[in-house]
Design a protein around this motif. Structure first.
Motif, PDB file in Angstrom:
ATOM      1  N   VAL A   1       0.845  -1.196   0.000  1.00 24.68           N
ATOM      2  CA  VAL A   1       0.000   0.000   0.000  1.00 24.68           C
ATOM      3  C   VAL A   1       0.881   1.247   0.000  1.00 24.68           C
ATOM      4  N   MET A   2       0.586   2.182  -0.898  1.00 24.98           N
ATOM      5  CA  MET A   2       1.358   3.415  -1.006  1.00 24.98           C
ATOM      6  C   MET A   2       0.459   4.637  -0.895  1.00 24.98           C
ATOM      7  N   LEU A   3       1.023   5.734  -0.403  1.00 16.47           N
ATOM      8  CA  LEU A   3       0.325   7.011  -0.299  1.00 16.47           C
ATOM      9  C   LEU A   3       0.933   7.990  -1.291  1.00 16.47           C
ATOM     10  N   ALA A   4       0.093   8.884  -1.819  1.00 18.83           N
ATOM     11  CA  ALA A   4       0.579   9.889  -2.763  1.00 18.83           C
ATOM     12  C   ALA A   4      -0.301  11.125  -2.680  1.00 18.83           C
ATOM     13  N   GLY A   5       0.256  12.254  -3.075  1.00 20.85           N
ATOM     14  CA  GLY A   5      -0.509  13.498  -3.076  1.00 20.85           C
ATOM     15  C   GLY A   5      -0.854  13.953  -1.677  1.00 20.85           C
ATOM     16  N   ASP A   6      -2.028  14.566  -1.514  1.00 22.00           N
ATOM     17  CA  ASP A   6      -2.428  15.115  -0.217  1.00 22.00           C
ATOM     18  C   ASP A   6      -2.550  14.040   0.859  1.00 22.00           C
ATOM     19  N   ALA A   7      -2.699  12.799   0.474  1.00 20.01           N
ATOM     20  CA  ALA A   7      -2.729  11.724   1.468  1.00 20.01           C
ATOM     21  C   ALA A   7      -1.367  11.575   2.140  1.00 20.01           C
ATOM     22  N   ALA A   8      -0.311  12.017   1.451  1.00 19.75           N
ATOM     23  CA  ALA A   8       1.048  11.899   1.977  1.00 19.75           C
ATOM     24  C   ALA A   8       1.586  13.212   2.513  1.00 19.75           C
ATOM     25  N   HIS A   9       1.041  14.341   2.056  1.00 20.20           N
ATOM     26  CA  HIS A   9       1.565  15.647   2.478  1.00 20.20           C
ATOM     27  C   HIS A   9       0.560  16.746   2.131  1.00 20.20           C
ATOM     28  N   ILE A  10       0.469  17.738   2.969  1.00 18.46           N
ATOM     29  CA  ILE A  10      -0.303  18.943   2.654  1.00 18.46           C
ATOM     30  C   ILE A  10       0.513  20.141   3.090  1.00 18.46           C
ATOM     31  N   MET A  11       0.332  21.258   2.388  1.00 21.34           N
ATOM     32  CA  MET A  11       1.157  22.438   2.653  1.00 21.34           C
ATOM     33  C   MET A  11       0.386  23.705   2.343  1.00 21.34           C
ATOM     34  N   PRO A  12       0.821  24.846   2.908  1.00 23.50           N
ATOM     35  CA  PRO A  12       0.195  26.122   2.566  1.00 23.50           C
ATOM     36  C   PRO A  12       0.341  26.411   1.072  1.00 23.50           C
ATOM     37  N   VAL A  13      -0.503  27.331   0.584  1.00 23.43           N
ATOM     38  CA  VAL A  13      -0.628  27.538  -0.863  1.00 23.43           C
ATOM     39  C   VAL A  13       0.379  28.522  -1.444  1.00 23.43           C
ATOM     40  N   TRP A  14       1.230  29.145  -0.622  1.00 22.27           N
ATOM     41  CA  TRP A  14       1.910  30.361  -1.051  1.00 22.27           C
ATOM     42  C   TRP A  14       2.904  30.190  -2.184  1.00 22.27           C
ATOM     43  N   GLN A  15       3.352  29.015  -2.458  1.00 25.10           N
ATOM     44  CA  GLN A  15       4.215  28.794  -3.620  1.00 25.10           C
ATOM     45  C   GLN A  15       3.529  27.914  -4.667  1.00 25.10           C
ATOM     46  N   GLY A  16       2.262  27.594  -4.465  1.00 22.22           N
ATOM     47  CA  GLY A  16       1.522  26.799  -5.443  1.00 22.22           C
ATOM     48  C   GLY A  16       2.113  25.421  -5.644  1.00 22.22           C
ATOM     49  N   GLN A  17       2.665  24.817  -4.565  1.00 23.50           N
ATOM     50  CA  GLN A  17       3.394  23.569  -4.735  1.00 23.50           C
ATOM     51  C   GLN A  17       2.666  22.335  -4.222  1.00 23.50           C
ATOM     52  N   GLY A  18       1.477  22.485  -3.633  1.00 20.60           N
ATOM     53  CA  GLY A  18       0.746  21.307  -3.189  1.00 20.60           C
ATOM     54  C   GLY A  18       0.394  20.402  -4.355  1.00 20.60           C
ATOM     55  N   TYR A  19      -0.213  20.981  -5.383  1.00 17.40           N
ATOM     56  CA  TYR A  19      -0.576  20.242  -6.595  1.00 17.40           C
ATOM     57  C   TYR A  19       0.673  19.648  -7.256  1.00 17.40           C
ATOM     58  N   ASN A  20       1.690  20.475  -7.426  1.00 18.22           N
ATOM     59  CA  ASN A  20       2.885  20.041  -8.157  1.00 18.22           C
ATOM     60  C   ASN A  20       3.677  18.980  -7.404  1.00 18.22           C
ATOM     61  N   THR A  21       3.678  19.063  -6.077  1.00 20.24           N
ATOM     62  CA  THR A  21       4.357  18.037  -5.292  1.00 20.24           C
ATOM     63  C   THR A  21       3.639  16.702  -5.445  1.00 20.24           C
ATOM     64  N   GLY A  22       2.323  16.731  -5.476  1.00 21.55           N
ATOM     65  CA  GLY A  22       1.560  15.510  -5.713  1.00 21.55           C
ATOM     66  C   GLY A  22       1.828  14.920  -7.085  1.00 21.55           C
ATOM     67  N   MET A  23       1.951  15.783  -8.084  1.00 20.64           N
ATOM     68  CA  MET A  23       2.251  15.290  -9.433  1.00 20.64           C
ATOM     69  C   MET A  23       3.646  14.662  -9.490  1.00 20.64           C
ATOM     70  N   ARG A  24       4.578  15.194  -8.698  1.00 25.75           N
ATOM     71  CA  ARG A  24       5.903  14.564  -8.629  1.00 25.75           C
ATOM     72  C   ARG A  24       5.802  13.171  -8.016  1.00 25.75           C
ATOM     73  N   ASP A  25       4.922  13.022  -7.025  1.00 25.61           N
ATOM     74  CA  ASP A  25       4.706  11.691  -6.439  1.00 25.61           C
ATOM     75  C   ASP A  25       4.238  10.716  -7.518  1.00 25.61           C
ATOM     76  N   ALA A  26       3.241  11.148  -8.290  1.00 23.74           N
ATOM     77  CA  ALA A  26       2.681  10.293  -9.337  1.00 23.74           C
ATOM     78  C   ALA A  26       3.745   9.908 -10.354  1.00 23.74           C
ATOM     79  N   THR A  27       4.574  10.878 -10.727  1.00 25.11           N
ATOM     80  CA  THR A  27       5.630  10.646 -11.714  1.00 25.11           C
ATOM     81  C   THR A  27       6.637   9.631 -11.208  1.00 25.11           C
ATOM     82  N   ASN A  28       6.965   9.711  -9.937  1.00 26.08           N
ATOM     83  CA  ASN A  28       7.957   8.812  -9.350  1.00 26.08           C
ATOM     84  C   ASN A  28       7.409   7.410  -9.152  1.00 26.08           C
ATOM     85  N   LEU A  29       6.162   7.320  -8.708  1.00 21.19           N
ATOM     86  CA  LEU A  29       5.605   6.036  -8.278  1.00 21.19           C
ATOM     87  C   LEU A  29       5.087   5.162  -9.413  1.00 21.19           C
TER      88      LEU A  29
END
Length: 542
Positions: A285-313
């Protein structure tokens, strides 16, 4: 065949947000059977994330949906920080495209999500089940058994691997018992999305007014987002009341604007969190995106960090399920991704503290210091070109570092994506030439001359392309190339510049385009053996 041997899908992905949709598309592309479960009847149809970076757009490119998604983007979307007096004290304006795309793009998330969902129809091995809720799951040595409810009707599913991309309140993470450490910010923000943009000006403006900080964001399709800080004691009901909304908007719209004519999409209060899961992989079982991390919006990186998870996994799941690699490869996901996600959380928290200091004195200090620093060209470029943004770097995992540690080594970092010319004269982005798998990419020389039988077997097991880049004027000369090596022309001479900065002329590129290793031709067999061992490659597997 007993129930534990029967699989409804190789992978079940819970949550049809952008991360789940991207993982499902990638698995579909690799021929892995995948079932995407979403508890809602439809996809969420209101804007959430507003910024897509070049890494995420490169991921969209990798699943063949660039043309469909680009129409929903505004490229080169700058972010400007403005103080209470109207002075721009910082402006983020990156104009580089080293990964093939604009570094900052505003986008319409519901429209992009729909394109990702539509993209799954390309794959007979990909299914989607809406109005389906995960109730519980159990895993064993061969797979995972899920108890679900579809439209209220109980059912059981079985898969080889389960991915939880089901948001910050993840059912998958909760049932795994994985910790979700961090903090909840004491501040809240009112998000207001409006159709038929009443301002129309481009870019993002971050207004750091201590009286009430606010944000103004231009989005595609004529949508305007405003975000207002909510002060302690203000409730969502109070601040979204018509009279209070009119008061807030009167400060950001031209005098005399008829508020009653605004076409509101939504008004909602959000609390910013900074949290990360203790473990991202537990057995199958693996976690990705907001299930694995959440962050404030100020650099717009919540979405992009999740997409990096998808790309890696996703590609790692495909390699393991298809019998090309062992679970060792999947373990690298849990090694590689969390440190960078933590770095992005820290950056987002720091940016928020600069944007809205809690008192007038701190705001004044920020204004004076930024004015002074902006007089220094190097400092100004550091911010405007987003050099402060921590790029993903894998110090461990599927990487083979150089024998002599060197600052600036490309190993464990994302490779560039310039435009290259093919032998038939087409000019393409590099990833479109390489395709979805591994690549052995060289500058000038033919790697095949140096490959021993074992290395050739490793490359065959990887399904790797062997490619040499040359200056365009030399690309049709074959005196130095074997038929087993593909030749591309370095259209922009960026590959020549890249290799000229590093001791080595051959790189092993992973399917996610990270550099697994670099070497000179005479060392290539040793490098390939080390990469194969790191991923548990099954040499000779089909």
């Amino acid at each position: 065949m007993n129930d534990k041997q029967r699989f409804d899908a190789d992978v079940v992905v819970v949550g049809a947000g952008p991360v789940g949709l991207t993982i499902a598309n990638t698995l579909g592309l690799h021929g892995v059977s995948v079932l995407l479960l979403e508890r809602g009847d439809t996809l969420i149809d209101y804007p959430r994330a507003v910024g897509m970076d070049d890494e995420s757009l490169r991921t969209v490119q990798s699943i063949g949906l660039t043309e469909q998604v680009q129409q929903h983007l505004t490229p080169f979307h700058w972010m400007r920080f403005v103080n209470a007096k109207g002075r721009v004290y910082a402006s983020i304006e990156p104009r580089t495209d080293e990964f093939g795309w604009s570094r900052r793009n505003a986008f319409n998330q519901p429209a992009v999500d729909r394109e990702l969902l539509e993209g799954l129809k390309r794959f007979p091995n990909a299914g989607v089940s809406m109005a389906t809720e995960l109730e519980s799951f159990e895993q064993d040595g061969e797979g995972v058994t899920l108890k679900i409810k579809k439209a209220g009707v109980p059912a059981t599913l079985r898969c080889r691997y389960l991915v939880g991309s089901d948001g910050g309140r993840s059912v998958v993470r909760t049932q795994l018992g994985v910790g979700f450490g961090g903090f909840t910010d004491t501040s809240q923000w009112l998000v207001v999305d409006i159709r038929n943009d009443p301002l129309g000006v481009p870019y993002i403006y971050m207004h750091s007014d201590p009286k009430r900080p606010y944000v103004s964001v231009a989005l595609p399709d004529g949508v305007r987002r405003f975000e207002f800080m909510v002060w302690e004691g203000e409730t969502e009901e109070q601040i979204t009341a018509p009279a209070r909304m009119a008061e807030l908007l009167s400060k950001v719209l031209p005098a005399g604007t008829d508020i009653s004519k605004l076409d509101f999409i939504r008004k909602r209060v959000y609390t910013h969190n900074a949290r990360i899961a203790d473990r991202w992989k537990v057995g199958r079982v693996m976690l990705a995106g907001d299930a694995a991390h959440i962050m404030p919006v100020w650099q717009g990186q919540g979405y992009n960090t999740g997409m990096r998870d998808a790309t890696n996994l996703a590609w790692k799941l495909a390699w393991v399920i298809k019998g090309k690699a062992s679970d060792t490869l999947l373990e690298t996901y849990n090694i590689e991704r969390p440190p960078h996600a933590k770095a992005m959380i820290d950056l987002s928290v720091a940016a928020g503290r600069i944007f809205y200091p809690r008192n007038v004195f701190k705001a004044a200090v920020r204004d004076v210091s930024t004015w002074l620093l902006n007089q220094i060209p190097a400092f100004k470029r550091y911010f405007s070109e987003m050099r402060y943004k921590p790029m993903p770097f894998y110090s461990d995992g599927l990487v083979v570092h150089e024998k002599v540690a060197r600052k600036g080594s490309p190993v464990g970092r994302l490779f560039i994506q310039p435009r290259v010319r093919t032998l038939d004269g087409e000019v393409k982005l590099l990833d479109d030439v390489i395709g979805p798998g591994f690549a052995l990419l060289a500058w000038g020389a033919d790697p095949n001359y140096w490959l021993n039988a074992r290395s050739k077997a490793i490359l065959t097991a990887m399904g790797a392309r062997i490619i040499t880049a040359k200056p365009v004027v030399q690309m049709h000369r074959k005196v130095d190339m074997s038929d087993a090596t593909e030749v591309i022309g370095d259209e922009q001479m960026r590959l020549k510049d890249w290799f000229g900065e590093h001791p080595g002329s051959i790189v092993v590129l992973r399917p996610d385009r990270f550099v697994a290793g670099i070497s000179y031709p005479v060392e290539i067999n040793e490098l390939l053996e080390a990469v194969a061992a790191k991923m548990g490659l099954k040499v000779g597997a089909a």
